[in-house]
Write a protein that holds these residues in place. Structure first.
Motif, PDB file in Angstrom:
ATOM      1  N   GLU A   1      -1.715  10.483   0.654  1.00  0.00           N
ATOM      2  CA  GLU A   1      -1.136  10.370   1.994  1.00  0.00           C
ATOM      3  C   GLU A   1      -2.101   9.600   2.892  1.00  0.00           C
ATOM      4  O   GLU A   1      -3.297   9.544   2.640  1.00  0.00           O
ATOM      5  CB  GLU A   1      -0.872  11.762   2.575  1.00  0.00           C
ATOM      6  CG  GLU A   1       0.162  12.566   1.776  1.00  0.00           C
ATOM      7  CD  GLU A   1       0.444  13.920   2.411  1.00  0.00           C
ATOM      8  OE1 GLU A   1       1.395  14.028   3.201  1.00  0.00           O
ATOM      9  OE2 GLU A   1      -0.314  14.864   2.108  1.00  0.00           O
ATOM     10  N   GLY A   2      -1.558   9.018   3.945  1.00  0.00           N
ATOM     11  CA  GLY A   2      -2.395   8.316   4.906  1.00  0.00           C
ATOM     12  C   GLY A   2      -2.175   6.825   4.949  1.00  0.00           C
ATOM     13  O   GLY A   2      -2.526   6.170   5.930  1.00  0.00           O
ATOM     14  N   VAL A   3      -1.594   6.259   3.881  1.00  0.00           N
ATOM     15  CA  VAL A   3      -1.332   4.823   3.812  1.00  0.00           C
ATOM     16  C   VAL A   3       0.124   4.622   3.402  1.00  0.00           C
ATOM     17  O   VAL A   3       0.612   5.297   2.493  1.00  0.00           O
ATOM     18  CB  VAL A   3      -2.272   4.128   2.805  1.00  0.00           C
ATOM     19  CG1 VAL A   3      -1.929   2.647   2.668  1.00  0.00           C
ATOM     20  CG2 VAL A   3      -3.726   4.293   3.230  1.00  0.00           C
ATOM     21  N   LEU A   4       0.805   3.694   4.059  1.00  0.00           N
ATOM     22  CA  LEU A   4       2.183   3.377   3.701  1.00  0.00           C
ATOM     23  C   LEU A   4       2.235   2.281   2.638  1.00  0.00           C
ATOM     24  O   LEU A   4       3.087   2.311   1.754  1.00  0.00           O
ATOM     25  CB  LEU A   4       2.975   2.934   4.940  1.00  0.00           C
ATOM     26  CG  LEU A   4       3.149   3.999   6.016  1.00  0.00           C
ATOM     27  CD1 LEU A   4       3.842   3.409   7.242  1.00  0.00           C
ATOM     28  CD2 LEU A   4       3.965   5.180   5.472  1.00  0.00           C
ATOM     29  N   SER A   5       1.350   1.300   2.731  1.00  0.00           N
ATOM     30  CA  SER A   5       1.228   0.299   1.678  1.00  0.00           C
ATOM     31  C   SER A   5      -0.171  -0.298   1.715  1.00  0.00           C
ATOM     32  O   SER A   5      -0.808  -0.347   2.771  1.00  0.00           O
ATOM     33  CB  SER A   5       2.287  -0.802   1.802  1.00  0.00           C
ATOM     34  OG  SER A   5       1.982  -1.686   2.858  1.00  0.00           O
ATOM     35  N   ALA A   6      -0.627  -0.726   0.546  1.00  0.00           N
ATOM     36  CA  ALA A   6      -1.937  -1.356   0.425  1.00  0.00           C
ATOM     37  C   ALA A   6      -1.766  -2.646  -0.362  1.00  0.00           C
ATOM     38  O   ALA A   6      -1.241  -2.634  -1.474  1.00  0.00           O
ATOM     39  CB  ALA A   6      -2.926  -0.431  -0.286  1.00  0.00           C
TER      40      ALA A   6
ATOM     41  N   ALA B   1      -5.793   1.917  -5.954  1.00  0.00           N
ATOM     42  CA  ALA B   1      -6.992   2.678  -5.586  1.00  0.00           C
ATOM     43  C   ALA B   1      -7.166   2.773  -4.076  1.00  0.00           C
ATOM     44  O   ALA B   1      -7.466   3.854  -3.539  1.00  0.00           O
ATOM     45  CB  ALA B   1      -8.224   2.041  -6.218  1.00  0.00           C
ATOM     46  N   LEU B   2      -6.976   1.670  -3.351  1.00  0.00           N
ATOM     47  CA  LEU B   2      -7.150   1.699  -1.896  1.00  0.00           C
ATOM     48  C   LEU B   2      -6.056   2.526  -1.231  1.00  0.00           C
ATOM     49  O   LEU B   2      -6.296   3.178  -0.210  1.00  0.00           O
ATOM     50  CB  LEU B   2      -7.167   0.278  -1.328  1.00  0.00           C
ATOM     51  CG  LEU B   2      -8.297  -0.636  -1.809  1.00  0.00           C
ATOM     52  CD1 LEU B   2      -8.394  -1.878  -0.928  1.00  0.00           C
ATOM     53  CD2 LEU B   2      -9.642   0.078  -1.872  1.00  0.00           C
ATOM     54  N   PHE B   3      -4.856   2.506  -1.810  1.00  0.00           N
ATOM     55  CA  PHE B   3      -3.787   3.371  -1.306  1.00  0.00           C
ATOM     56  C   PHE B   3      -4.222   4.835  -1.410  1.00  0.00           C
ATOM     57  O   PHE B   3      -4.041   5.621  -0.475  1.00  0.00           O
ATOM     58  CB  PHE B   3      -2.510   3.128  -2.110  1.00  0.00           C
ATOM     59  CG  PHE B   3      -1.301   3.849  -1.594  1.00  0.00           C
ATOM     60  CD1 PHE B   3      -0.357   3.193  -0.811  1.00  0.00           C
ATOM     61  CD2 PHE B   3      -1.082   5.195  -1.875  1.00  0.00           C
ATOM     62  CE1 PHE B   3       0.758   3.850  -0.330  1.00  0.00           C
ATOM     63  CE2 PHE B   3       0.023   5.871  -1.404  1.00  0.00           C
ATOM     64  CZ  PHE B   3       0.952   5.187  -0.623  1.00  0.00           C
TER      65      PHE B   3
ATOM     66  N   LEU C   1      -4.039  -2.966   4.825  1.00  0.00           N
ATOM     67  CA  LEU C   1      -3.473  -1.629   4.784  1.00  0.00           C
ATOM     68  C   LEU C   1      -2.456  -1.485   5.907  1.00  0.00           C
ATOM     69  O   LEU C   1      -2.705  -1.929   7.027  1.00  0.00           O
ATOM     70  CB  LEU C   1      -4.549  -0.564   4.943  1.00  0.00           C
ATOM     71  CG  LEU C   1      -5.705  -0.553   3.941  1.00  0.00           C
ATOM     72  CD1 LEU C   1      -6.590   0.658   4.194  1.00  0.00           C
ATOM     73  CD2 LEU C   1      -5.208  -0.586   2.515  1.00  0.00           C
ATOM     74  N   ILE C   2      -1.335  -0.872   5.591  1.00  0.00           N
ATOM     75  CA  ILE C   2      -0.334  -0.551   6.610  1.00  0.00           C
ATOM     76  C   ILE C   2      -0.237   0.966   6.683  1.00  0.00           C
ATOM     77  O   ILE C   2       0.035   1.633   5.677  1.00  0.00           O
ATOM     78  CB  ILE C   2       1.024  -1.183   6.282  1.00  0.00           C
ATOM     79  CG1 ILE C   2       0.880  -2.711   6.175  1.00  0.00           C
ATOM     80  CG2 ILE C   2       2.048  -0.822   7.352  1.00  0.00           C
ATOM     81  CD1 ILE C   2       2.165  -3.427   5.822  1.00  0.00           C
ATOM     82  N   VAL C   3      -0.492   1.494   7.876  1.00  0.00           N
ATOM     83  CA  VAL C   3      -0.470   2.937   8.090  1.00  0.00           C
ATOM     84  C   VAL C   3       0.507   3.261   9.215  1.00  0.00           C
ATOM     85  O   VAL C   3       0.977   2.366   9.924  1.00  0.00           O
ATOM     86  CB  VAL C   3      -1.884   3.462   8.432  1.00  0.00           C
ATOM     87  CG1 VAL C   3      -2.855   3.148   7.310  1.00  0.00           C
ATOM     88  CG2 VAL C   3      -2.383   2.859   9.744  1.00  0.00           C
TER      89      VAL C   3
ATOM     90  N   ILE D   1       4.225   1.252  12.900  1.00  0.00           N
ATOM     91  CA  ILE D   1       3.157   1.043  11.918  1.00  0.00           C
ATOM     92  C   ILE D   1       1.953   0.381  12.574  1.00  0.00           C
ATOM     93  O   ILE D   1       2.055  -0.200  13.653  1.00  0.00           O
ATOM     94  CB  ILE D   1       3.634   0.166  10.744  1.00  0.00           C
ATOM     95  CG1 ILE D   1       4.097  -1.208  11.245  1.00  0.00           C
ATOM     96  CG2 ILE D   1       4.720   0.862   9.954  1.00  0.00           C
ATOM     97  CD1 ILE D   1       4.397  -2.199  10.140  1.00  0.00           C
ATOM     98  N   ARG D   2       0.822   0.489  11.920  1.00  0.00           N
ATOM     99  CA  ARG D   2      -0.401  -0.197  12.334  1.00  0.00           C
ATOM    100  C   ARG D   2      -0.924  -0.969  11.130  1.00  0.00           C
ATOM    101  O   ARG D   2      -0.951  -0.452  10.008  1.00  0.00           O
ATOM    102  CB  ARG D   2      -1.442   0.812  12.814  1.00  0.00           C
ATOM    103  CG  ARG D   2      -2.674   0.145  13.447  1.00  0.00           C
ATOM    104  CD  ARG D   2      -3.623   1.154  14.051  1.00  0.00           C
ATOM    105  NE  ARG D   2      -4.426   1.852  13.058  1.00  0.00           N
ATOM    106  CZ  ARG D   2      -4.246   3.121  12.706  1.00  0.00           C
ATOM    107  NH1 ARG D   2      -3.277   3.840  13.264  1.00  0.00           N
ATOM    108  NH2 ARG D   2      -5.026   3.685  11.783  1.00  0.00           N
ATOM    109  N   ILE D   3      -1.333  -2.201  11.340  1.00  0.00           N
ATOM    110  CA  ILE D   3      -1.803  -3.054  10.256  1.00  0.00           C
ATOM    111  C   ILE D   3      -3.316  -3.196  10.347  1.00  0.00           C
ATOM    112  O   ILE D   3      -3.856  -3.536  11.403  1.00  0.00           O
ATOM    113  CB  ILE D   3      -1.133  -4.441  10.324  1.00  0.00           C
ATOM    114  CG1 ILE D   3       0.388  -4.289  10.213  1.00  0.00           C
ATOM    115  CG2 ILE D   3      -1.653  -5.350   9.222  1.00  0.00           C
ATOM    116  CD1 ILE D   3       1.152  -5.574  10.428  1.00  0.00           C
ATOM    117  N   GLU D   4      -3.997  -2.904   9.245  1.00  0.00           N
ATOM    118  CA  GLU D   4      -5.456  -2.944   9.216  1.00  0.00           C
ATOM    119  C   GLU D   4      -5.933  -3.957   8.170  1.00  0.00           C
ATOM    120  O   GLU D   4      -5.937  -3.664   6.961  1.00  0.00           O
ATOM    121  CB  GLU D   4      -6.019  -1.559   8.899  1.00  0.00           C
ATOM    122  CG  GLU D   4      -5.646  -0.498   9.934  1.00  0.00           C
ATOM    123  CD  GLU D   4      -6.368   0.809   9.707  1.00  0.00           C
ATOM    124  OE1 GLU D   4      -7.222   0.860   8.787  1.00  0.00           O
ATOM    125  OE2 GLU D   4      -6.088   1.772  10.439  1.00  0.00           O
TER     126      GLU D   4
END
Length: 367
Positions: free
Chosen positions: A296-301, A317-319, A340-342, A350-353
């Motif tokens: 949990e914590g990430v929508l897509s990586a 792995a980053l997801f 990363l999209i969270v 969403i927030r894009i990192e």
């Protein structure tokens, strides 16, 4: 390697299991249109430059090769040979065929050391290394968790705590013993099994790229199911590179960003389509092997790096690692770029990192 289902190149080009068309690629052409508007799928073949596509179904998805039409002699034949390589790799790595080399390894390595092909040994060795690099977030032995959660059959369920604990006792790539002298592999726990689904498509793309390079084709885009992409050289019309769109993880019809690839690979992992709801929580199919629960914590990586196999593994792995640990990983590995999209502060946002992303190679699209 020989393909699992050999067929003549002539039959392939006539239609069979492959498709060859002159068209603009949704994956390969930069998008400059309002969000939600569908791209053109065909163009006048007299208008240059345009792309030629050759595709074949493998690994439960469509693999396709795009290249600049007319740029290379016999490019279509080279593409077919590259897809033959993909098919042969599937035959070797699948766990869904009893006769595959990986299935044989899983049956025998619990009892004894098993000699395997050099390429399979090197791939497993690479996976074990990534297991350690990612603090066990990427683990090729975590298949039993997918089984008890039902995601392996696309029938999600929440298992009992005892089931999760029992499964976790028998997973961990540290339980895979490697001997380079064989080369051979032995499992240190009789219930260990390997599944290379988290890296297999990317590995197949890397090997297909080697085939194309040997034939002198060095400007193309390859993808497996659109989530794993490898680009080499240039799209003649777009010198920035082969442009690949990133979609909204909760609204796959909406593109939110583009990344231009030049001699790079890209892979995206997300749980937008495979998930269950439990006690108000949205639980996706990507599991954290360290806890036994969905990450949990990430929508897509999305990961961009030189190797498609590594991009495949690291996107998962980053997801699993989540935003903070993913950033720490990318700080240690400046050669790995990620987006990363969270979830945003408000529901449905969403927030894009971006992490290590070259600002000249990517752009957000207007929402």
């Amino acid at each position: 390697m020989s393909p699992a289902n050999p067929q003549s190149r002539r039959d392939f080009l006539r239609g069979g299991t492959a498709k060859k068309t002159a068209e603009k690629s949704d994956a390969a052409a930069p998008v400059r249109r309002p969000p939600g508007e569908e791209p053109a799928t065909t163009v006048d073949p007299t208008a240059r430059p345009y792309l030629t596509k050759v595709g074949r179904r493998a690994m439960a998805c469509e693999f396709q090769v795009y290249f600049n039409a007319g740029q290379f002699a016999d490019a279509e034949v080279a593409a077919i040979e590259a897809l033959d390589v993909v098919e042969a790799i599937e035959a070797q790595l699948t766990v869904y065929r009893e006769e595959s080399e990986l299935s044989r390894l899983n049956r025998q390595a619990r009892r004894e050391s098993v000699s395997i092909a050099d390429n399979l040994y090197e791939l497993i060795e690479r996976c074990v290394d990534l297991f350690h690099q990612t603090d066990a977030a990427f683990d090729i032995t975590s298949g039993p968790l997918s089984k008890i959660w039902g995601f392996a059959r696309r029938e999600g369920r929440v298992p009992e705590a005892k089931e999760i604990a029992t499964a976790r006792e028998h997973i961990g790539s540290h339980l895979v013993e490697l001997d380079a002298n064989g080369p051979s592999v032995r499992f240190l726990d009789p219930q260990v099994e390997i599944n290379l689904g988290g890296i297999g498509k990317g590995y197949a793309l890397d090997e297909a790229a080697e085939c194309l390079a040997a034939r002198g084709v060095d400007d193309y885009l390859l993808h497996g199911g659109k989530s794993s992409v490898l680009a080499r050289g240039r799209h003649l019309e777009h010198p920035r590179g082969w442009s690949v769109g990133l979609v909204h993880p909760l609204n796959p019809k909406q593109r939110i960003a583009e990344i231009a690839l030049v001699d790079q690979a890209l892979s995206t992992s997300g749980s937008g389509t495979q998930f269950i709801r439990h006690q108000g929580r949205r639980l996706g199919h990507i599991l954290d092997p360290r806890t036994g629960w969905p990450a949990e914590g990430v929508l897509s990586a999305t990961v961009v790096c030189d190797s498609a196999a590594e991009a495949d593994a690291l996107s998962t792995a980053l997801f699993v690692l989540g935003p903070e640990k993913a950033k720490e990983f990318c700080d240690r590995r400046p050669d790995v770029q990620a987006v990363l999209i969270v979830s945003g502060e408000r529901e449905g946002t969403i927030r894009i990192e971006p992490l290590n992303i070259d600002p000249q190679r990517w752009a957000l699209l207007d929402s």
